[in-house]
Write an enzyme that holds these catalytic residues in place. Sequence first.
Site, mmCIF file in Angstrom:
data_model
loop_
_atom_site.group_PDB
_atom_site.id
_atom_site.type_symbol
_atom_site.label_atom_id
_atom_site.label_comp_id
_atom_site.label_asym_id
_atom_site.label_seq_id
_atom_site.Cartn_x
_atom_site.Cartn_y
_atom_site.Cartn_z
ATOM 1 C CB CYS A 216 -0.998 -0.024 1.157
ATOM 2 S SG CYS A 216 -2.404 1.044 0.838
ATOM 3 C CG HIS B 54 -3.284 -3.453 3.166
ATOM 4 N ND1 HIS B 54 -2.176 -3.029 3.849
ATOM 5 C CD2 HIS B 54 -3.990 -2.344 2.857
ATOM 6 C CE1 HIS B 54 -2.213 -1.711 3.979
ATOM 7 N NE2 HIS B 54 -3.305 -1.273 3.369
ATOM 8 C CD GLU C 252 -0.860 -6.164 4.876
ATOM 9 O OE1 GLU C 252 -0.575 -6.362 3.673
ATOM 10 O OE2 GLU C 252 -1.013 -5.019 5.357
HETATM 11 N N1 GLN Z 1 -1.686 6.730 3.200
HETATM 12 C C1 GLN Z 1 -1.845 6.043 1.966
HETATM 13 C C2 GLN Z 1 -3.247 6.213 1.397
HETATM 14 O O1 GLN Z 1 -4.152 6.579 2.105
HETATM 15 C C3 GLN Z 1 -1.521 4.557 2.131
HETATM 16 C C4 GLN Z 1 -2.509 3.840 2.977
HETATM 17 C C5 GLN Z 1 -2.023 2.501 3.477
HETATM 18 O O2 GLN Z 1 -0.827 2.214 3.427
HETATM 19 N N2 GLN Z 1 -2.925 1.678 3.961
HETATM 20 O O3 GLN Z 1 -3.472 5.963 0.239
#
Ligand code: GLN
Length: 551
Positions: A388, A519, A521
């Site tokens: 992400c 994600h 994970e």
């Molecule tokens: N801050 C970034 C966004 O909002 C990444 C978010 C995250 O890593 N879950 O897109």
Amino acid sequence: MQKREIKYIFVVGGVMSSVGKGIAAASIGKILQSRGYKVANMKADMYINIDAGTIRPAEHGEVFVGEDGVEADQDLGNYERFTNQISLHENYITTGQVYAEVIRRERNLEYEGEDVEVYPDIPKEIIRRIKACQEKNQSEITIIEYGGTVGEYQLLPFLEAARMMKSKKPSNVFVVLISYLPTPTLLGEQKSKPTQHAITDLYSVGLNPDFVLCRADQPATLDVKKTISNVCSLPVERIISAPDVYSIYDVPVNFEKENFGSVLLKVMGLPSYHKDLADWTALATKIKKIKKEIRIGIVGKYFNLKSCKDTYISVIESINHATWNLGYKPQILWIDTEKYEKDKSKLNELNELDGIILPGGFGKRGTEGMILVADYVRRNKIPYFGLCLGMQIMTIAYARNVLNLKDANSTEFDFDTSNPVIATMADQVEKIKNKNYGATMRLGAYPCKLETGSVAAEAYNKKEISERHRHRYEVNTKYIADLEKAGLIFSGKSPDGILMEIAELPKSVHPFYLGTQFHPEFKSRPLAPHPLFTSFIRACIRKKPAHLGEK
Ligand code: GLN
């Protein structure tokens, strides 16, 4: 055939927090599932917060994201990893949700002119939600873990809900108390008095435990078990030892050694089918024998040893699953990137690692150091896996250093950058402007198409996948063509081709340089590691310097 009665097990904590209630609740689910029952685990948190999405993970642990986008307590991740149950909104309750619904109904005149009271309307709404979870999951046994510890004020309506359910159907509702037995160094023996007090606290709200699980560094002694059994008038077989174990995956195995599964089913009046825990037990045993190690660095900000484990629990477990499966064990190092912002020469220390993971995160702090790391490991061919935020950072680093857009950035970190390679998703603009932050990110499972022949497609061995998201920003479409021309491959895209879901460098250029906007994970399982983690760990093993053990 007569329909079987639906059973409920409440898991409540006594003595102190952080003794592994979540793992115990997940393990109860696992052993009942392994004996042929359809189980559902749910968590009730005492917060006024509607969900975990607005709670700081560095203090309260990871925000776990379910298929339908629920932003939940990290324990839902434990439930998924143990039972493979898919977490949904119904599996997570908070005090805030309960009150919001009762007040909503009151405003709609649904109480038909009656006054609405904390008792019984709040416990009734809690019960309604527990039943909705059972219904949604069609579970035969529903395990409800209560956050907090008995004796806490805010737990009272939840305990009352359990009491109301139990008094109505005593043969279908059960209470498991997870307690803790301290061994004071000076005495050198286990003490059961705090547990006895926790049992008394339960009595005072009209509940008797049906089982007491004794968390401790060592197995509970027979003497201690007998004392507890006398205090709560339960046979000794219902006092279960739950000592510290090598890995969390030992807990269900240990429960079975204590015969917990059979006794639990007997007490619930359910038949005990053949137990199928062989693969799980084999994994728990294998983990202990692994000697070869690889070193994985997790880069981020505000690392302190106490919080890291909970803040990144799904990432850590995904690393574990993939690494164990390949016959290695991971040594995880926490790398605070702010030091590189002050002194770039320190980046050399990254050469000692076999691979780097840059997990999810929010806010500007530490991001300049992260961008330096992403660039350094690209140049020095150290395996890199971005989750992400990690994908956004590698894209910024690529734009700055390969496309030569020196001020490339995300509008999250620099709103006025002249090269916003990462920018707000179209549907987020209004939400951010109105400070409408709760449950408004792009959340939950979305499909993604993979580019044939890419590192990602090879890892998944599929053309289309589905993964869970939690973000407000994305790769800015305006820069995609230039980034691609410069060699960055967007190997995963939303089916309409608009959203970039995976960025990577080809194998011929880098051993593993890949980031995902989602994600992964959240979907790794101990017996089914996530394919991208497996592919990343394989690259780390190949890179492993000789001094760290055999290749
Ligand atoms: N801050 C970034 C966004 O909002 C990444 C978010 C995250 O890593 N879950 O897109």
